[in-house]
Design a protein around this motif. Structure first.
Motif, PDB file in Angstrom:
ATOM      1  N   LEU A  82       8.321  -7.388  -5.810  1.00 24.60           N
ATOM      2  CA  LEU A  82       7.778  -6.714  -4.634  1.00 24.60           C
ATOM      3  C   LEU A  82       6.638  -7.546  -4.036  1.00 24.60           C
ATOM      4  O   LEU A  82       5.519  -7.068  -3.852  1.00 24.60           O
ATOM      5  CB  LEU A  82       7.262  -5.326  -5.029  1.00 24.60           C
ATOM      6  N   VAL A  85       4.390  -6.284  -1.135  1.00 22.20           N
ATOM      7  CA  VAL A  85       3.590  -5.080  -1.324  1.00 22.20           C
ATOM      8  C   VAL A  85       2.348  -5.445  -2.125  1.00 22.20           C
ATOM      9  O   VAL A  85       2.458  -5.831  -3.294  1.00 22.20           O
ATOM     10  CB  VAL A  85       4.387  -3.991  -2.073  1.00 22.20           C
ATOM     11  N   ASN A  87      -0.477  -5.452  -4.710  1.00 27.55           N
ATOM     12  CA  ASN A  87      -0.625  -4.690  -5.943  1.00 27.55           C
ATOM     13  C   ASN A  87      -1.940  -5.032  -6.629  1.00 27.55           C
ATOM     14  O   ASN A  87      -2.661  -5.931  -6.204  1.00 27.55           O
ATOM     15  CB  ASN A  87       0.568  -4.914  -6.871  1.00 27.55           C
ATOM     16  N   ILE A 199       5.316   3.008   2.735  1.00 33.50           N
ATOM     17  CA  ILE A 199       5.447   2.033   1.643  1.00 33.50           C
ATOM     18  C   ILE A 199       6.287   2.616   0.517  1.00 33.50           C
ATOM     19  O   ILE A 199       7.146   1.940  -0.059  1.00 33.50           O
ATOM     20  CB  ILE A 199       4.057   1.605   1.130  1.00 33.50           C
ATOM     21  N   VAL A 203       9.695   0.839  -0.768  1.00 30.62           N
ATOM     22  CA  VAL A 203       9.839   0.337  -2.134  1.00 30.62           C
ATOM     23  C   VAL A 203      10.997   1.043  -2.833  1.00 30.62           C
ATOM     24  O   VAL A 203      11.782   0.422  -3.560  1.00 30.62           O
ATOM     25  CB  VAL A 203       8.530   0.516  -2.924  1.00 30.62           C
ATOM     26  N   LEU A 236      -0.655  -1.025  -4.252  1.00 29.83           N
ATOM     27  CA  LEU A 236       0.131  -0.386  -5.298  1.00 29.83           C
ATOM     28  C   LEU A 236      -0.547  -0.576  -6.645  1.00 29.83           C
ATOM     29  O   LEU A 236      -0.968  -1.684  -6.994  1.00 29.83           O
ATOM     30  CB  LEU A 236       1.532  -0.998  -5.316  1.00 29.83           C
TER      31      LEU A 236
END
Length: 314
Positions: A82, A85, A87, A199, A203, A236
């Motif tokens: 991912l 995204v 994290n 999001i 995901v 995330l």
């Protein structure tokens, strides 16, 4: 002073049902005058997944040997898949962290070195299939989280499209509470609420495709997010798409299974939940019974099987 928990260079500051959190001991004073929330003051946190297993808001005995390492390896694997995204993983090679202690060897396989975030008090649940508490709510109201669904759906049915059904993260000792999207706007503001929903759905869609390529169904999952303290962006956090946070089913069994138990056998601790439901009357016994060895081993095997199926043994 908080007990260091036996990790060289790290001080234990919090334990949840499964995870233990540590901050660098250098941030703490040698006398007992140090005050303040370590997770607010520290730029990083060591997130260590234990082998503890919980169900019905209780930590059970015995633990499941190797569970923490399996959860951690799967979270790391998903974070790598991912890249778009943001994290919470931090990296020792980052110049900001070069003076911090390394991850202790004894927890290296079940620990993640993470940036601390300002966490949002919301569990971002996405459901692609109707089951569990979502099915119970639908059976009673015809909706989930205030979202109306078609009539006549059965337990295990695929939803017309994935639905976002957030929950409010209650304080320790209290039960989480399912809430509407409008309530999330009240809690975190319209901009963040929309980002959390978008999001989470993105995901989920990506992870569902990855799972299907490996003969698996991602039935539902939950995500947690926080705000990056330097940039303010939604990030995330915690674990992601593991057996503890998600329901994965075998695709072939779902399509051909003769009973719901076969069709929706999860790669998680559902075995534990089912055994407790059949063997623990909470109205009679305050504490849950000890799990039998065969239940522990069957659960461990389901955790191992999911990691192997998703990562293809890598």
């Amino acid at each position: 002073m908080t007990d260091t928990g036996g990790l060289d260079g790290w001080t234990h500051v919090y334990s949840g049902k499964v995870r233990d959190l540590y901050v660098p001991t250098a941030l703490m004073t040698d006398d007992d005058s140090w005050t303040g929330d370590p997770l607010q003051l520290s730029p990083v946190v060591l997130v260590v997944a234990s082998d503890r297993v919980s169900a019905f808001d209780r930590v059970l005995d015995p633990a499941i040997l190797g569970k923490g390492a399996l959860l951690t390896s799967l979270s790391r694997w998903w974070f790598d898949r991912l890249p778009e995204v943001p994290n919470h993983l931090a990296y020792a090679e980052d110049d900001r962290y070069h003076d911090l202690p390394p991850i202790p060897r004894e927890v290296a396989d079940r620990a993640m070195f993470c940036r601390t975030l300002d966490m949002f008090p919301i569990e971002c649940v996405v459901r692609g299939y109707l089951t569990g508490s979502g099915y119970q709510e639908y059976a009673a109201t015809g909706a989930i989280g205030g979202i109306p669904l078609p009539e006549g759906l059965s337990d295990g049915d695929r939803l017309p499209e994935p639905v976002y059904t957030p929950a409010w993260k209650a304080p320790v000792g209290e039960h989480d509470e399912n809430i509407s999207y409008e309530r999330t706007v009240e809690l975190v503001g319209e901009t963040v609420a929309e980002q959390l929903r978008a999001i989470s759905l993105d995901v989920f869609a990506h992870a569902s495709q990855v799972a299907e390529e490996r003969g698996l169904i991602l039935a539902d999952t939950k995500f947690e997010f926080g705000a990056d303290r330097e940039l303010g962006i939604v990030t995330l956090a915690d674990e992601v798409l593991t057996s503890d946070s998600s329901r994965f089913w075998d695709l072939e069994a779902y399509l051909t299974g003769a009973t719901p138990e076969v069709r929706m056998a999860s790669f998680d601790k559902q075995i534990v939940r089912d055994w407790l439901a059949a063997n623990w009357d909470q109205r009679v016994l305050e504490n849950p019974p000890t799990l039998p060895s065969e239940i522990v081993e069957q659960t461990a095997e389901r955790y191992r099987a999911l990691v192997e199926r998703l990562t293809l043994g890598l």
